[in-house]
Design a protein around this motif. Sequence first.
Motif, mmCIF file in Angstrom:
data_model
loop_
_atom_site.group_PDB
_atom_site.id
_atom_site.type_symbol
_atom_site.label_atom_id
_atom_site.label_comp_id
_atom_site.label_asym_id
_atom_site.label_seq_id
_atom_site.Cartn_x
_atom_site.Cartn_y
_atom_site.Cartn_z
ATOM 1 N N ALA A 144 17.348 33.788 30.170
ATOM 2 C CA ALA A 144 17.310 32.881 29.022
ATOM 3 C C ALA A 144 18.623 33.018 28.277
ATOM 4 O O ALA A 144 19.315 34.034 28.403
ATOM 5 N N PRO A 145 19.004 32.009 27.481
ATOM 6 C CA PRO A 145 20.256 32.139 26.706
ATOM 7 C C PRO A 145 20.224 33.369 25.820
ATOM 8 O O PRO A 145 19.192 33.702 25.221
ATOM 9 N N ALA A 146 21.358 34.026 25.733
ATOM 10 C CA ALA A 146 21.420 35.249 24.927
ATOM 11 C C ALA A 146 21.094 34.943 23.474
ATOM 12 O O ALA A 146 20.316 35.640 22.836
ATOM 13 N N SER A 196 25.663 31.354 22.268
ATOM 14 C CA SER A 196 26.144 31.897 23.534
ATOM 15 C C SER A 196 25.934 30.920 24.677
ATOM 16 O O SER A 196 25.006 30.111 24.677
ATOM 17 N N SER A 197 26.817 31.010 25.663
ATOM 18 C CA SER A 197 26.645 30.291 26.917
ATOM 19 C C SER A 197 26.289 31.252 28.035
ATOM 20 O O SER A 197 26.388 30.910 29.209
ATOM 21 N N THR A 198 25.894 32.462 27.689
ATOM 22 C CA THR A 198 25.553 33.490 28.668
ATOM 23 C C THR A 198 24.032 33.563 28.848
ATOM 24 O O THR A 198 23.282 33.545 27.868
ATOM 25 N N THR A 199 23.612 33.626 30.095
ATOM 26 C CA THR A 199 22.205 33.817 30.423
ATOM 27 C C THR A 199 21.915 35.308 30.505
ATOM 28 O O THR A 199 22.652 36.053 31.155
ATOM 29 N N ARG A 200 20.823 35.711 29.878
ATOM 30 C CA ARG A 200 20.478 37.128 29.794
ATOM 31 C C ARG A 200 19.081 37.352 30.371
ATOM 32 O O ARG A 200 18.122 36.706 29.962
ATOM 33 N N TRP A 201 19.008 38.264 31.329
ATOM 34 C CA TRP A 201 17.719 38.647 31.917
ATOM 35 C C TRP A 201 17.495 40.131 31.680
ATOM 36 O O TRP A 201 18.393 40.943 31.924
ATOM 37 N N ASP A 255 14.715 43.310 32.335
ATOM 38 C CA ASP A 255 13.543 43.809 33.036
ATOM 39 C C ASP A 255 12.744 44.732 32.104
ATOM 40 O O ASP A 255 13.260 45.225 31.100
ATOM 41 N N SER A 256 11.496 44.977 32.442
ATOM 42 C CA SER A 256 10.674 45.885 31.658
ATOM 43 C C SER A 256 11.224 47.308 31.669
ATOM 44 O O SER A 256 10.932 48.097 30.767
ATOM 45 N N SER A 257 12.040 47.642 32.653
ATOM 46 C CA SER A 257 12.647 48.975 32.727
ATOM 47 C C SER A 257 13.861 49.103 31.829
ATOM 48 O O SER A 257 14.386 50.207 31.646
ATOM 49 N N GLY A 258 14.322 48.008 31.256
ATOM 50 C CA GLY A 258 15.546 47.997 30.469
ATOM 51 C C GLY A 258 16.748 47.510 31.242
ATOM 52 O O GLY A 258 17.797 47.245 30.634
ATOM 53 N N ALA A 259 16.626 47.401 32.572
ATOM 54 C CA ALA A 259 17.732 46.862 33.366
ATOM 55 C C ALA A 259 18.038 45.442 32.911
ATOM 56 O O ALA A 259 17.129 44.645 32.657
ATOM 57 N N MET A 260 19.310 45.126 32.805
ATOM 58 C CA MET A 260 19.722 43.841 32.248
ATOM 59 C C MET A 260 20.795 43.216 33.121
ATOM 60 O O MET A 260 21.651 43.909 33.672
ATOM 61 N N LEU A 261 20.745 41.881 33.230
ATOM 62 C CA LEU A 261 21.766 41.114 33.935
ATOM 63 C C LEU A 261 22.297 40.047 32.999
ATOM 64 O O LEU A 261 21.531 39.419 32.255
ATOM 65 N N LEU A 262 23.604 39.824 33.027
ATOM 66 C CA LEU A 262 24.270 38.834 32.182
ATOM 67 C C LEU A 262 25.070 37.901 33.078
ATOM 68 O O LEU A 262 25.869 38.351 33.912
ATOM 69 N N GLY A 308 23.766 45.550 33.219
ATOM 70 C CA GLY A 308 23.789 46.203 31.917
ATOM 71 C C GLY A 308 22.471 46.902 31.669
ATOM 72 O O GLY A 308 21.637 47.036 32.566
ATOM 73 N N PHE A 309 22.286 47.322 30.431
ATOM 74 C CA PHE A 309 21.044 48.000 30.056
ATOM 75 C C PHE A 309 20.728 47.649 28.607
ATOM 76 O O PHE A 309 21.635 47.584 27.763
#
Length: 348
Positions: A25-27, A31-36, A38-45, A56-57
């Motif tokens: 989803a948009p940060a 922002s024009s960055t998509t942010r995902w 996870d329930s573990s805290g793992a993050m993708l940008l 990321g985290f």
Amino acid sequence: MSSTVACIGFTDPAALAALARDKGAPAHELSSTTRWVDSSGAMLLLDRTAQYARPGFDTPVRTPYRGITPLENGLAQVTLTDVSGFELDPFTVVPNNRYTVGWAAVGRVALVAMGVDTEFFATVEDFFDSPRSAMPGVEGEPPAEVKQFGLPWPPPMEIETFLPATSSDSPLATLSGTVQFAEIRTNSVTGHEFLVSRIATVCGEIDLCTPVPLDGVPAPGSVTVGQVELLAGFPAHGLDDPSAAYDSPERVGPTFRDGDPNSPDDVMPMDAPDLPDGLVLGDDGVVRTTEEHAAWKGGDAEAGLHPKPVPTPSTREETSTEDALDARRELPAEPDVVEPGADEASES
């Protein structure tokens, strides 16, 4: 060496962009960055034109900084400060959003360290016994005084060391610190485990993400050291950040093999001056009263910041009261005062 994606439980970097694009989803509205996340805290940008999602985290906003400069290569340089407010050398970081409008020049940042080449040591002695404790970048023959006194060369790092890369184009840094807390997280997409450790550093607590060590989860008080890649989440200027959090008031100290030795705060240095009773010289060079010293050791950073002046013994030789009286300067005799009309009265 490990990749940054392995630090959050991924093995196939090529699939990360599609995952972030489909489930992210948009940060935020600026922002024009998509942010995902996870329930573990793992993050993708994922930026709009990017083909590869940056790992990321999801960490709280903790670390203070005083100055940020965006770089042309999409990175940024930020001047971090230590826990006392002293500015460190500028660090190059991977920002979580390349297109954020209005980064604040001064504030706090969600700083994450991805351990691309890190190691954990159970005790302080194990850390200093390892070649990993040597100060990076120190080469050549040792100075004469080092040879004379048999000091280690290269010199060892402090337990809490934070050094930027020599190149401003690299977001790598050398980090060492004390483990405050560590746990294994599981990436819900891949099912792979990774380790998240909260590390006490010179600029506060930082989350360190690494593959799970062969020795398992490090205990609080363990020491970690190694090369990390720095990821930074800068809240957009003027927007409230719900993740704002700060360090816990009490830090876990490093672990020693034979139990905690006398704290350096309690041991008077060999070259310390003789202090009157009731005053103590801490290892930070500040003289405090006994009560202020106890409060400072207990975590009160403000205790005794303005210490009372230390009385110094007088170099003058003390003299007795009689000698002092004898040494008085002789005053000139006062002239006799003759009242008007006294001469006339005597003649009559």
